[in-house]
Design a protein around this motif. Sequence first.
Motif, PDB file in Angstrom:
ATOM      1  N   ASN A 101      30.077   5.583 -13.683  1.00 48.59           N
ATOM      2  CA  ASN A 101      29.676   5.433 -12.237  1.00 48.59           C
ATOM      3  C   ASN A 101      30.881   5.887 -11.496  1.00 48.59           C
ATOM      4  O   ASN A 101      30.759   6.690 -10.365  1.00 48.59           O
ATOM      5  N   ARG A 102      32.200   5.659 -11.973  1.00 48.23           N
ATOM      6  CA  ARG A 102      33.255   6.020 -10.986  1.00 48.23           C
ATOM      7  C   ARG A 102      33.510   7.405 -10.974  1.00 48.23           C
ATOM      8  O   ARG A 102      33.686   8.144 -10.187  1.00 48.23           O
ATOM      9  N   GLU A 103      33.392   8.032 -12.267  1.00 48.75           N
ATOM     10  CA  GLU A 103      33.407   9.709 -12.399  1.00 48.75           C
ATOM     11  C   GLU A 103      32.226  10.214 -11.574  1.00 48.75           C
ATOM     12  O   GLU A 103      32.649  11.372 -11.053  1.00 48.75           O
ATOM     13  N   GLY A 104      31.047   9.839 -11.600  1.00 52.82           N
ATOM     14  CA  GLY A 104      29.944  10.385 -10.811  1.00 52.82           C
ATOM     15  C   GLY A 104      29.902  10.353  -9.466  1.00 52.82           C
ATOM     16  O   GLY A 104      29.216  11.089  -8.911  1.00 52.82           O
ATOM     17  N   ASP A 105      30.418   9.345  -8.849  1.00 52.38           N
ATOM     18  CA  ASP A 105      30.502   9.208  -7.826  1.00 52.38           C
ATOM     19  C   ASP A 105      31.690   9.994  -6.698  1.00 52.38           C
ATOM     20  O   ASP A 105      32.828   9.595  -6.858  1.00 52.38           O
TER      21      ASP A 105
END
Length: 178
Positions: A122-126
């Motif tokens: 989630n962190r990487e994709g946002d």
Amino acid sequence: MNQLIVAFTGISGVGKTSFLRQLAKKIDFQHITGGTLIATARGAASDARDSIRHADLDENQRLLIKGFALTRDSNANLIVMDGHVIIDNGEELTTISSEVFKALGVSVMVHLEAEPERIAANREGDKLRRRPAYPFHILERHQALSRTHAQAIAALLCARFYIVTHNDTDRLVQLLIS
């Protein structure tokens, strides 16, 4: 009117806003975020929320309470404040005082949890947010610290406390309306 005020917590990147979007399809509530409350009280754009974690914590807590007073819908039966109980500024974790949640009138604390792999993805994709990247074991540790602190706040406030995962929207509806 007796409003139910819920603090919906979890570490950055766990998916609180996504969970609450799904919950909104099942139950009516006012959804507000800690970052938006601080930005509202500061008179700043809410898209500057990543810089908030580096600002003075005491000032942010004061602004959060002020922003809540400005934003709160007095006609809403249920208000869900999407926020944190620990702040990660990239160098250390800082806990949020139970007094902040008391000032907001929180009577239910909900802690969203996910597998560290999901949080990292989630962190990487946002791409709109700038969150620190950590190995899975650090994310797991941060999540455990967040859970423990949320539970301690709930105990101090004599508030109900629940742990949920992304599969628990129906369960949370039942817990909130009972």
